[in-house]
Every structure is written in C-alpha cells, then in structure tokens.
Write a protein that holds these residues in place. Structure first.
Motif, mmCIF file in Angstrom:
data_model
loop_
_atom_site.group_PDB
_atom_site.id
_atom_site.type_symbol
_atom_site.label_atom_id
_atom_site.label_comp_id
_atom_site.label_asym_id
_atom_site.label_seq_id
_atom_site.Cartn_x
_atom_site.Cartn_y
_atom_site.Cartn_z
ATOM 1 N N ARG A 42 0.825 -1.214 0.000
ATOM 2 C CA ARG A 42 0.000 0.000 0.000
ATOM 3 C C ARG A 42 0.856 1.259 0.000
ATOM 4 N NH1 ARG A 42 -3.520 -1.508 4.988
ATOM 5 N NH2 ARG A 42 -4.111 0.703 4.973
ATOM 6 N N GLU A 100 2.306 1.611 -3.547
ATOM 7 C CA GLU A 100 1.269 2.057 -4.475
ATOM 8 C C GLU A 100 0.964 3.543 -4.281
ATOM 9 O OE1 GLU A 100 -2.706 -0.040 -5.863
ATOM 10 O OE2 GLU A 100 -3.004 0.928 -3.892
ATOM 11 N N LEU A 101 0.844 3.975 -3.025
ATOM 12 C CA LEU A 101 0.563 5.386 -2.755
ATOM 13 C C LEU A 101 1.716 6.267 -3.232
ATOM 14 C CD1 LEU A 101 -1.214 7.588 -1.452
ATOM 15 C CD2 LEU A 101 0.098 7.222 0.659
ATOM 16 N N ASN A 102 2.949 5.827 -2.988
ATOM 17 C CA ASN A 102 4.093 6.635 -3.415
ATOM 18 C C ASN A 102 4.097 6.814 -4.930
ATOM 19 O OD1 ASN A 102 6.681 8.005 -2.736
ATOM 20 N ND2 ASN A 102 7.533 6.401 -4.032
ATOM 21 N N THR A 103 3.783 5.727 -5.661
ATOM 22 C CA THR A 103 3.738 5.811 -7.124
ATOM 23 C C THR A 103 2.637 6.760 -7.577
ATOM 24 O OG1 THR A 103 4.601 3.566 -7.360
ATOM 25 C CG2 THR A 103 3.434 4.496 -9.254
ATOM 26 N N ARG A 104 1.445 6.569 -7.033
ATOM 27 C CA ARG A 104 0.308 7.368 -7.484
ATOM 28 C C ARG A 104 0.377 8.825 -7.016
ATOM 29 N NH1 ARG A 104 -4.576 3.051 -6.117
ATOM 30 N NH2 ARG A 104 -4.277 1.687 -7.945
ATOM 31 N N LYS A 105 0.797 9.037 -5.777
ATOM 32 C CA LYS A 105 0.806 10.390 -5.195
ATOM 33 C C LYS A 105 2.079 11.153 -5.547
ATOM 34 C CE LYS A 105 1.435 12.557 -0.644
ATOM 35 N NZ LYS A 105 0.481 13.686 -0.664
ATOM 36 N N ASN A 106 3.209 10.646 -5.075
ATOM 37 C CA ASN A 106 4.452 11.403 -5.216
ATOM 38 C C ASN A 106 4.989 11.412 -6.646
ATOM 39 O OD1 ASN A 106 4.505 12.121 -2.518
ATOM 40 N ND2 ASN A 106 5.795 10.402 -1.914
ATOM 41 N N VAL A 109 3.481 9.990 -9.879
ATOM 42 C CA VAL A 109 2.540 10.399 -10.927
ATOM 43 C C VAL A 109 1.900 11.736 -10.584
ATOM 44 C CG1 VAL A 109 0.458 9.772 -12.209
ATOM 45 C CG2 VAL A 109 2.115 7.998 -11.580
ATOM 46 N N GLY A 110 1.483 11.901 -9.343
ATOM 47 C CA GLY A 110 0.890 13.177 -8.932
ATOM 48 C C GLY A 110 1.849 14.329 -9.104
ATOM 49 N N THR A 123 -2.264 6.075 3.638
ATOM 50 C CA THR A 123 -2.785 4.831 3.059
ATOM 51 C C THR A 123 -4.114 4.443 3.704
ATOM 52 O OG1 THR A 123 -1.619 3.370 4.626
ATOM 53 C CG2 THR A 123 -0.460 3.961 2.580
#
Length: 351
Positions: free
Chosen positions: A202, A205-211, A213-214, A328
């Motif tokens: 989790r 996944e959050l690091n990829t999506r937030k930091n 890609v975001g 998360t």
C-alpha cells in the motif's frame, strides 16, 4: 541581539537510530514548529527506526556550494573561446581562492552560454559553514581576476541565477547544492503492520500514485515527495540555518519498494544546505542544540556539517514515512491532526 524575538515551540524528538558515513548512534533531534502534530509524526518514524536493527542508513553522497557569476561577451563565439580558456585555468583559480580562505576550495567550474552571455557556476567545498558568504566572496575575487585577464569580457553579475540560490531549479536537482544525502530503511512486515498500520504494497502504491505520478501531473521539478519542507523548516529553525533554503532543500525524491512483504523506503535530498558555523549559530539556544546533536566535536573541517546534514535527512525520512503510512488509511491524517491539536488547545486553556 534583536529587541524582540518570535517564540517558536520547539521539542526534541526521538531518538532516531541512524548509521552511515557521517553519523552512527541514537540521536534526538530538535524541531521548531507551529504545526505541533509534526512532533508525534516524526516521533513515530523515529520509533520505527529504533525497532529496526540497523535503523536508518544515511549516506552523504556529495557536498558543494555553488555561486554563478555572469560575464558578458560581445558575441557567442567570444564567450565560447573565453569558456575554453577558463576551463584550462582551473588550477590557477583554485590557487587564487586559497589565498583568501582556509576553508573555501574550488572543486569545479561549469559553464553555460546563452547568446553573448557566459554563466560560470563555481562550485566549492566550504568546511563546516553552509558557505553562502564564503562562495560569494570567492566569486568576487575570481570575477575580478577574469575581467582583468580578458578585456573582451565585461561584468554581468556576481550571481547570475545559475547557482541557483533559494529557488527550485533543474540544475540544482541534477548537480546538487549543499549536501547531497540519501536516507533509507528496510522495515520488516510485522513492524509495518503494527507501527504504521499499513502494508508495504500500500505504501509503494501510494508513493507511485501520489508522489511520482501526482508530482508529474502537477509539474513538479526534479521532486517527488509528500512534505520534506515540514521537517526541513522545523530542523532549520531549531539549529540556526537560513530557513529560506528549504525552497531548494525540499526538492527531493521519495522511493519505496516492497521486498517480499518488507518495506524499503528512502528519501533522496540533493540540496541540503546546512552548516554548524556562521550566521545564526551564535544564539545560545542554537549552541546548545549543536552540542546536544554532537556537532561541536573536534573533527576534520566539514565533518560536523556532514553529521548535521545526515541527521536532517534521517528526520525527513521519519516524517515522510509516518505521513505516507497515514495516508494509506482513509481519514487517519485529519483525525490525527484534530486529536493532537485539540488536545494541545485544551491543555492551553486549562493552563
């Protein structure tokens, strides 16, 4: 001393278990902030570090302070010829700097030509000082020397923004300014679950999506992190640093991997501008902090500043890890802020 002072709540957090090429041991760190939930957040990361056998590993990869001078030539061909001449005289310029300072050492000169403008990024090591004034003084000396040696060139500026000072830039992200430091930790799955209330998958996944890609979606420049600036500002204020340097200091990358069910988590900070001597270090509270941090020991020039930078990076990792873990879980971040800040307000009203 100023006639008035602005009080900033400060608390020592930790200790943080840290090892590496600049510091090893368990060290408490001071954080000065009005955002009081930062203390327990960094404290949670520090607690995790003590539960991991090796703690946080911090590696000081590089160190350099830059000042760019601007020379004006009649045309690009002349600017190019001048740049080639200057690159062949680095030893001469290094000797020139050594006549003025015991600690400033010129290590590299990088050039950039734009039209008839010649930018020279002068990069130095500066001992235990952050080095702003030291490199500007050296840049002045070099500038005068180059103008006297080449009548084709004229003065543009002692600081041409190719440094880059207190501004986010690609050049600093690529080349570094101050200390380039990497902090990393490998957290066993059971600690991720018990202490952070999440899983490695989790967080990744959050690091990829937030930091990652975001950050790209937002147009972030050589930067992908959740809140480095929070820990940097709190540490900088508590230790007498130039707080404006959090602008480039907060430029960094958080990276996470799931190694089985364990969590590898790292923070890379290429622009940590800190010093243990110089402006802001004469205040008694700062002196006390430096002593307590172990940054007043008799070491080779630069070693105390590298120790300080390593402790800053470890503090950043603690706060970044805690916030990412909280995010998360839906609602956890805001609930924690409300609980902690209300508790403090209630305590204050009773007092």
């Amino acid at each position: 001393m100023p006639d008035t002072a602005t009080p900033i709540p400060t608390r020592w957090v930790g200790p943080i278990r840290v090892r590496g090429n600049a510091v090893s041991g368990e060290v408490e760190v001071p954080l000065a902030t009005y955002e009081t939930p930062l203390w327990p957040s960094v404290g949670r990361g520090a607690r995790v570090s003590r539960l991991v056998e090796d703690g946080i590993t911090v590696t000081v990869v590089d160190e350099r302070m830059a000042r760019s001078i601007l020379l004006v030539a009649p045309d690009a061909a002349t600017a190019y010829a001048a740049s080639l001449d200057i690159q062949g005289r680095i030893g001469e310029l290094q000797g020139l700097v050594s006549t003025q300072s015991r600690f400033a050492k010129l290590i590299e000169v990088r050039d950039e030509i734009v039209g008839n403008l010649l930018y020279l990024r002068l990069e130095f090591t500066t001992g235990d000082a952050s080095g702003h004034n030291m490199v500007t003084q050296a840049a002045d000396l070099i500038l005068d020397h180059l103008l006297a040696a080449d009548p084709r060139l004229s003065y543009g500026s002692v600081s041409g923004n190719f440094c880059t000072d207190k501004k986010v830039s690609a050049v600093n992200g690529l080349l570094g300014r101050g200390k380039n430091v990497v902090a990393e930790i490998l957290i066993p799955a059971d600690l991720v679950a018990k202490q952070l209330r999440t899983t490695a998958a989790r967080v990744v996944e959050l690091n990829t999506r937030k930091n990652l890609v975001g950050g790209i979606a937002a147009g972030s420049l050589r930067s992908a992190n959740a809140h480095y600036a929070n820990m940097l500002l709190a540490f900088y204020l508590a230790t007498g640093q130039d707080a404006a340097n959090i602008v480039e200091g907060s430029q960094g990358i958080t990276y996470a991997e799931a190694r089985g069910e364990d969590l590898y988590f790292s923070c890379t900070l290429p622009n940590l501008i800190v010093g243990t001597v110089g402006n802001g270090k004469d205040l008694p509270v700062v002196e006390d902090a430096m002593v307590r941090l172990g940054c007043r020991e008799d070491r080779e020039p630069g070693a105390n500043a590298r120790r300080l930078a390593a402790l800053v990076a470890a503090s950043v990792l603690c706060g970044e890890l805690s916030l990412m873990a909280a995010q998360t879980n839906p609602g956890e971040l805001m609930a924690a802020h409300l609980r902690l800040e209300r508790r403090r307000q209630d305590a204050g009203s009773v007092a």
